[in-house]
Design a protein around this motif. Structure first.
Motif, PDB file in Angstrom:
ATOM      1  N   GLY A  92       0.864  -0.965   0.217  1.00 35.36           N
ATOM      2  CA  GLY A  92      -0.346  -0.113   0.135  1.00 35.36           C
ATOM      3  C   GLY A  92       0.862   1.237   0.381  1.00 35.36           C
ATOM      4  N   TYR A  93       2.310   1.073   0.845  1.00 42.14           N
ATOM      5  CA  TYR A  93       2.697   2.291   0.883  1.00 42.14           C
ATOM      6  C   TYR A  93       3.464   3.068  -1.048  1.00 42.14           C
ATOM      7  CZ  TYR A  93       6.855   5.411   1.886  1.00 42.14           C
ATOM      8  OH  TYR A  93       7.537   6.088   1.608  1.00 42.14           O
ATOM      9  N   LEU A  94       4.078   1.411  -0.997  1.00 43.84           N
ATOM     10  CA  LEU A  94       5.177   1.695  -2.005  1.00 43.84           C
ATOM     11  C   LEU A  94       3.696   1.943  -3.198  1.00 43.84           C
ATOM     12  CD1 LEU A  94       6.983  -1.932  -2.331  1.00 43.84           C
ATOM     13  CD2 LEU A  94       7.951   0.034  -1.954  1.00 43.84           C
ATOM     14  N   ALA A  95       2.966   1.345  -3.315  1.00 41.21           N
ATOM     15  CA  ALA A  95       1.430   2.142  -4.386  1.00 41.21           C
ATOM     16  C   ALA A  95       1.411   3.216  -4.369  1.00 41.21           C
ATOM     17  CB  ALA A  95       0.540   1.323  -4.625  1.00 41.21           C
ATOM     18  N   THR A  96       2.062   4.177  -3.412  1.00 39.87           N
ATOM     19  CA  THR A  96       1.701   5.774  -2.861  1.00 39.87           C
ATOM     20  C   THR A  96       2.990   6.509  -3.762  1.00 39.87           C
ATOM     21  OG1 THR A  96       2.085   6.119  -0.635  1.00 39.87           O
ATOM     22  CG2 THR A  96       0.261   5.488  -1.717  1.00 39.87           C
ATOM     23  N   GLN A  97       4.002   5.362  -3.485  1.00 37.91           N
ATOM     24  CA  GLN A  97       5.451   6.319  -4.352  1.00 37.91           C
ATOM     25  C   GLN A  97       5.685   6.651  -5.823  1.00 37.91           C
ATOM     26  OE1 GLN A  97       7.318   7.844  -1.500  1.00 37.91           O
ATOM     27  NE2 GLN A  97       5.182   7.040  -0.502  1.00 37.91           N
TER      28      GLN A  97
END
Length: 100
Positions: free
Chosen positions: A95-100
């Motif tokens: 989820g975090y990587l998808a926002t980067q």
């Protein structure tokens, strides 16, 4: 929620704590879990050094703290950390990587 509980028995309290723990049965453990509203996933002991770690599942931090009150009072130092299993950790990371 999963919680990791780490403990270290105070040196002068080892025999008292060992006596309390050693006198417990599997039925006692189950009764404590039911009374406080948590499920123990596993518990591991380093008896020589008076330390250990447990993973418990509970709906709230209050349930875990309620259980741990029976081991406070100068017997040990306790650390409680919310933790994730692999699936939950991957979900958070992805989820975090998808926002980067």
């Amino acid at each position: 929620m999963l919680f990791m509980i780490e403990w270290e028995i105070h040196h002068g309290q080892k025999m008292e704590t060992f006596g309390a723990f050693g006198g417990m049965t599997a039925d006692d453990d189950a009764a404590v879990e039911q009374a406080h509203g948590f499920k123990q996933i596993g518990r591991w002991h380093d008896l020589a050094n008076g330390r250990g770690v447990a993973i418990v599942e509970a709906d709230s931090a209050e349930a875990v703290h309620g259980f741990l009150m029976m081991w406070t009072g100068g017997l040990s130092t306790l650390n409680i950390t919310p933790v994730l299993d692999d699936a939950a950790a991957r979900s958070v990371v992805n989820g975090y990587l998808a926002t980067q």
